[in-house]
Design a protein around this motif. Structure first.
Motif, mmCIF file in Angstrom:
data_model
loop_
_atom_site.group_PDB
_atom_site.id
_atom_site.type_symbol
_atom_site.label_atom_id
_atom_site.label_comp_id
_atom_site.label_asym_id
_atom_site.label_seq_id
_atom_site.Cartn_x
_atom_site.Cartn_y
_atom_site.Cartn_z
ATOM 1 N N ILE A 375 0.807 -1.209 0.000
ATOM 2 C CA ILE A 375 0.000 0.000 0.000
ATOM 3 C C ILE A 375 0.849 1.271 0.000
ATOM 4 C CG2 ILE A 375 -0.185 0.134 2.516
ATOM 5 C CD1 ILE A 375 -3.080 1.038 2.134
ATOM 6 N N SER A 376 2.063 1.184 0.556
ATOM 7 C CA SER A 376 2.915 2.379 0.635
ATOM 8 C C SER A 376 3.956 2.440 -0.475
ATOM 9 C CB SER A 376 3.623 2.437 1.996
ATOM 10 O OG SER A 376 4.510 1.346 2.141
ATOM 11 N N ALA A 377 3.970 1.453 -1.369
ATOM 12 C CA ALA A 377 4.950 1.442 -2.457
ATOM 13 C C ALA A 377 4.543 2.446 -3.525
ATOM 14 C CB ALA A 377 5.060 0.045 -3.056
ATOM 15 N N GLY A 378 5.527 2.951 -4.257
ATOM 16 C CA GLY A 378 5.220 3.891 -5.325
ATOM 17 C C GLY A 378 6.455 4.572 -5.849
ATOM 18 N N THR A 379 6.251 5.525 -6.737
ATOM 19 C CA THR A 379 7.348 6.272 -7.343
ATOM 20 C C THR A 379 7.537 7.623 -6.675
ATOM 21 O OG1 THR A 379 5.896 7.275 -9.004
ATOM 22 C CG2 THR A 379 6.917 5.171 -9.567
ATOM 23 N N ALA A 380 7.003 7.771 -5.449
ATOM 24 C CA ALA A 380 6.981 9.057 -4.751
ATOM 25 C C ALA A 380 6.093 10.021 -5.538
ATOM 26 C CB ALA A 380 8.376 9.606 -4.529
ATOM 27 N N TYR A 381 6.323 11.317 -5.431
ATOM 28 C CA TYR A 381 5.468 12.271 -6.134
ATOM 29 C C TYR A 381 6.289 13.514 -6.422
ATOM 30 C CZ TYR A 381 1.103 14.579 -7.452
ATOM 31 O OH TYR A 381 0.113 15.238 -8.144
ATOM 32 N N SER A 382 5.659 14.664 -6.494
ATOM 33 C CA SER A 382 6.354 15.911 -6.777
ATOM 34 C C SER A 382 5.513 17.074 -6.273
ATOM 35 C CB SER A 382 6.608 16.057 -8.282
ATOM 36 O OG SER A 382 6.965 17.390 -8.602
ATOM 37 N N SER A 383 6.079 17.872 -5.395
ATOM 38 C CA SER A 383 5.365 19.046 -4.887
ATOM 39 C C SER A 383 5.127 20.052 -6.005
ATOM 40 C CB SER A 383 6.171 19.695 -3.763
ATOM 41 O OG SER A 383 7.490 20.015 -4.199
ATOM 42 N N LEU A 384 6.069 20.145 -6.938
ATOM 43 C CA LEU A 384 5.905 21.026 -8.093
ATOM 44 C C LEU A 384 4.713 20.579 -8.927
ATOM 45 C CD1 LEU A 384 7.350 23.372 -9.777
ATOM 46 C CD2 LEU A 384 8.217 21.491 -11.183
ATOM 47 N N LEU A 385 4.600 19.279 -9.132
ATOM 48 C CA LEU A 385 3.492 18.733 -9.906
ATOM 49 C C LEU A 385 2.162 19.008 -9.218
ATOM 50 C CD1 LEU A 385 2.200 17.078 -12.130
ATOM 51 C CD2 LEU A 385 2.891 14.996 -10.913
ATOM 52 N N GLU A 386 2.114 18.890 -7.902
ATOM 53 C CA GLU A 386 0.854 19.129 -7.195
ATOM 54 C C GLU A 386 0.403 20.578 -7.360
ATOM 55 O OE1 GLU A 386 -1.371 18.169 -2.977
ATOM 56 O OE2 GLU A 386 0.824 18.184 -3.032
ATOM 57 N N ALA A 387 1.343 21.510 -7.276
ATOM 58 C CA ALA A 387 0.995 22.920 -7.483
ATOM 59 C C ALA A 387 0.477 23.136 -8.904
ATOM 60 C CB ALA A 387 2.208 23.803 -7.216
ATOM 61 N N TYR A 388 1.136 22.533 -9.890
ATOM 62 C CA TYR A 388 0.725 22.674 -11.287
ATOM 63 C C TYR A 388 -0.625 22.010 -11.527
ATOM 64 C CZ TYR A 388 0.636 21.923 -16.340
ATOM 65 O OH TYR A 388 0.259 21.882 -17.647
ATOM 66 N N LEU A 389 -0.817 20.827 -10.953
ATOM 67 C CA LEU A 389 -2.052 20.079 -11.152
ATOM 68 C C LEU A 389 -3.257 20.832 -10.587
ATOM 69 C CD1 LEU A 389 -2.550 16.306 -10.635
ATOM 70 C CD2 LEU A 389 -3.950 17.852 -9.293
ATOM 71 N N ASN A 390 -3.051 21.575 -9.514
ATOM 72 C CA ASN A 390 -4.153 22.304 -8.890
ATOM 73 C C ASN A 390 -4.451 23.637 -9.558
ATOM 74 O OD1 ASN A 390 -5.323 21.095 -6.210
ATOM 75 N ND2 ASN A 390 -3.144 20.576 -6.201
ATOM 76 N N PHE A 391 -3.416 24.409 -9.877
ATOM 77 C CA PHE A 391 -3.639 25.787 -10.317
ATOM 78 C C PHE A 391 -2.937 26.168 -11.615
ATOM 79 C CE2 PHE A 391 -3.704 25.806 -5.582
ATOM 80 C CZ PHE A 391 -5.075 26.013 -5.425
ATOM 81 N N GLY A 392 -2.325 25.209 -12.280
ATOM 82 C CA GLY A 392 -1.687 25.501 -13.543
ATOM 83 C C GLY A 392 -0.341 26.198 -13.381
ATOM 84 N N THR A 393 0.173 26.731 -14.476
ATOM 85 C CA THR A 393 1.509 27.323 -14.483
ATOM 86 C C THR A 393 1.633 28.491 -13.517
ATOM 87 O OG1 THR A 393 1.881 26.648 -16.780
ATOM 88 C CG2 THR A 393 3.250 28.427 -15.934
#
Length: 476
Positions: A375-393
């Motif tokens: 359940i905890s395995a994965g490729t991690a993530y990206s804080s930059l991606l989260e900001a972009y995914l929510n509000f764009g550039t």
């Protein structure tokens, strides 16, 4: 903490350099964009030092790891042996540098904004508060024993050595699925923070200092051994960083000396080594064949791979961002993932249908095979991606501007406050500065704040009881 002419000029240079990187990215001049971004990211570290007055703080650690995560992946993918093959191609370097340049601009503006506000003149080196060293030490040992006990209980409940031999992801997944587990990792961070602060407020002999540290190691030994066997580098590094920053909390590092550089290189070497051998620990411990380890470390390719930052998990920020951009998804979450993150501390036995974090949503969407490892395995993530995914550039600039403001107020409060609760909170928050760039935001303040409240609350209670006993004895 103040804004000087030097800080203004340095901030202006960083802003112009980052803007040039963004402009070159739009023109698809990738190599030049990378070079200008690297300059901006490195200069940002020195701006943080100039504004805060020292190197041993949350902001500097945040900026250092930001540079590592943002540069390692693209450099390896463009000039080296590449990043792991499970990340799709082609690599969109220009989009990545465009958004990270905006992040650097946001951090610069946010930090300089707080520095520009009027505040009392406070020396970087201060007298330590009159905290009770013995009480801090006792609490540190007590929490270390509690964390070790909790880890032993978790270890038994998930199946003992068989679970540990299965590896870090499998072990953490098994523990996370247990109801009512003790948060041993959080407790050990509270313990090491109290130990470090107890040493920071007293001028003890080397013998007493060493004895205090050895007592803590003995108290936390079961948990430390567990972390070493499964190769949990993040927690081990968190313990080391909290201890160092806490130990010099009132006399921070103002100059980079050779000993600190050497120590940093040594820690990086040890963490990389642990990363390289952790997948073999199960087999070695099961068979008792140390030849496996000797054969592994005798290969030059082993050392080349583990010492390469891009092979050492620093690739994930670029790899995950690139994966999402390649997918062509353009729907903005408008802050949804940040709101979901606030619910993360709620246990699932209280809220069984609690929404999944954006990091695991990303894994299940783009890398579903990883979920089968635990359940905890994965490729991690990206804080930059989260900001972009929510509000764009433009959202990247705004989110990182707010982060810069937060760090500015955090550092200002550090040198104004003499509160034990804040000091503990600050230290337990340090791991966030290291992992922020590879995770979703979640609710990073909740657990450090709770641990700080528990630790300082018990400290006040014990001191109050001790004073009452002394008063009664005096009256008798």
């Amino acid at each position: 903490m103040k804004l000087t002419l030097y800080n203004v000029l340095l901030g202006l240079i960083i802003g112009l350099t980052a803007c040039m990187s963004a402009f070159l990215s739009i023109l698809q001049e990738t190599d030049l964009a990378l070079a200008f971004y690297a300059i901006a990211a490195i200069l940002l570290i020195f701006l943080g030092r100039s504004i805060t007055g020292n190197y041993s703080n949350f902001t500097i650690i945040f900026f250092i790891f930001s540079a590592l995560y943002s540069l390692s992946g693209p450099i390896a993918a463009r000039y080296g042996d590449g990043i792991p093959e499970f990340y799709p191609t082609p690599y969109l370097f220009d989009e990545f540098f465009l958004h990270y340049s905006l992040a650097v601009i946001g951090l610069t503006l946010g930090l300089m904004f707080v520095a520009a506000l009027k505040s009392p003149s406070i020396s970087v080196t201060r007298l330590a508060p009159a905290w009770n060293r013995k009480t801090l030490l006792k609490l540190s040992y007590a929490f270390a024993v509690t964390a070790s006990f909790g880890e032993i209980v978790n270890f038994i409940r998930v199946g003992g050595f068989a679970a540990i031999y299965a590896g870090k992801a499998a072990y953490h997944s098994a523990v996370s699925e247990l109801p009512g587990t003790l948060p041993s990792t959080l407790i050990i961070l509270l313990s090491i923070a109290l130990l470090a602060l107890s040493l920071s407020v007293s001028n003890m002999s080397r013998k007493r200092w060493a004895r205090s540290v050895v007592m803590w190691i003995i108290s936390s030994l079961p948990l430390i051994l567990s972390l070493l066997i499964i190769g949990d580098r993040a927690t081990l590094l968190s313990i080391i960083v909290i201890f160092i920053v806490g130990h010099i909390f009132f006399s921070p590092i103002k100059r980079i000396e050779v000993k600190w550089v050497a120590f940093g290189v040594f820690i990086y070497f040890m963490m990389a080594f642990l990363y390289g051998v952790r997948s073999h620990f199960g087999l070695i411990l099961t068979t008792g064949e140390l030849k496996i380890l000797m054969t592994l470390i005798s290969e030059p390719t082993f050392w080349i791979n583990i010492l390469n930052p891009a092979s050492n998990d620093f690739h994930c920020a670029f790899g995950n961002f690139n994966t999402y951009i390649l997918s062509g998804t353009s729907d903005l979450r408008l802050g949804e993932s940040y709101l979901k993150g606030l619910t993360m501390p709620i246990p699932r036995f209280i809220w069984p249908d609690k929404p999944q974090s954006i990091g695991y949503d990303f894994r299940d969407t783009f890398f579903p095979d990883w979920a089968q490892q635990g359940i905890s395995a994965g490729t991690a993530y990206s804080s930059l991606l989260e900001a972009y995914l929510n509000f764009g550039t433009i959202g990247v600039l705004i989110v990182y501007l707010l982060l810069g403001i937060f760090m500015g107020y955090l550092e200002r409060t550090r040198f104004q406050s003499r509160s034990l609760m804040f000091a503990v909170f600050y230290l337990i928050l340090l791991p966030v500065a290291m992992t922020f760039h590879r995770i979703d935001l979640g609710n990073p303040i909740f657990w450090p704040l709770l641990m700080a409240f528990v630790g300082s609350g018990l400290y006040i209670l014990i001191n109050s009881l001790s004073k009452r006993k002394l008063t009664h004895r005096w009256e008798d």
